[in-house]
Motif scaffolding. Structure first.
Motif, short mmCIF file in Angstrom:
data_model
loop_
_atom_site.label_atom_id
_atom_site.label_comp_id
_atom_site.label_asym_id
_atom_site.label_seq_id
_atom_site.Cartn_x
_atom_site.Cartn_y
_atom_site.Cartn_z
N GLU A 38 0.83 -1.21 0.00
CA GLU A 38 0.00 0.00 0.00
C GLU A 38 0.86 1.26 0.00
N TYR A 58 -4.56 -9.92 -1.47
CA TYR A 58 -5.98 -10.01 -1.14
C TYR A 58 -6.52 -11.42 -1.42
N GLU A 63 -9.98 -12.37 0.28
CA GLU A 63 -10.83 -11.21 -0.03
C GLU A 63 -10.93 -11.13 -1.55
N ARG A 66 -11.75 -7.87 -3.61
CA ARG A 66 -10.61 -6.93 -3.63
C ARG A 66 -9.51 -7.45 -4.55
N GLU A 69 -10.52 -6.75 -8.00
CA GLU A 69 -10.41 -5.31 -8.25
C GLU A 69 -8.98 -4.93 -8.64
N TYR A 70 -8.00 -5.45 -7.91
CA TYR A 70 -6.61 -5.08 -8.21
C TYR A 70 -6.09 -5.75 -9.47
#
Length: 167
Positions: A38, A58, A63, A66, A69-70
């Motif tokens: 991050e 993730y 997750e 997520r 998403e990445y």
């Protein structure tokens, strides 16, 4: 140790943060990995390698939205990311989202016509779903590219035995 020294000298070293995040991730320290990655993302929000690593973290944390998403963000930045695309395919397959996996694999077959990996995944999906005509199709295509492809030989052979072609 050298990475920590590099970070002390330059706390905004993208390479050191990325490498440290990767090391933590491989060691199973996902919270530490997430923290490092991050920080790297804050330095460059469009770095496809950081985005992929975040997707992997993730995924390790289970997750899945997520992670997706990445991976998707990484693909928007680098449309030719075969490894990222295949990571997303695996995510879809693991979640039972076979239609989405097949759609992405179809795109990859067009974009990377000489690469056999999309065919292997298509064959695996067909085997899982026991779709005989597709097993034959993908096995034949793989064998045309590589006559020694083990999965294709096994898939084709088992299907031929079941259908009575070999007996």
């Amino acid at each position: 140790e050298q990475l920590e020294k590099d970070l002390l000298k330059d706390p905004e070293s993208m390479e050191a943060l990325l490498e440290l995040g990767t090391i933590f991730m491989e060691a199973g320290e996902v919270d530490q990995a997430l923290s490092q990655l991050e920080m790297a993302l804050a330095l460059d929000s469009k770095n496809p390698l950081v985005l992929v690593k975040l997707g992997e973290v993730y995924r390790q944390r289970d997750e899945i939205p997520r992670a997706e998403e990445y991976y998707t963000k990484a693909l928007k930045v680098n449309k030719n990311g075969l490894d990222t695309s295949l990571a997303l395919v695996r995510l879809y397959i693991d979640g039972g989202r076979f239609d989405e996996a097949r759609t992405l694999l179809g795109t990859l077959r067009v974009r990377f016509p000489k690469n056999s990996e999309p065919l292997v995944y298509l064959l695996r999906i067909a085997r899982y779903l026991q779709e005989h005509s597709e097993i034959l199709q993908w096995s034949r295509e793989l064998l045309e590219r590589d006559e020694n492809h083990t999965l294709a030989h096994l898939s084709y052979g088992v299907l031929a035995l079941q259908s009575g072609e070999i007996g």
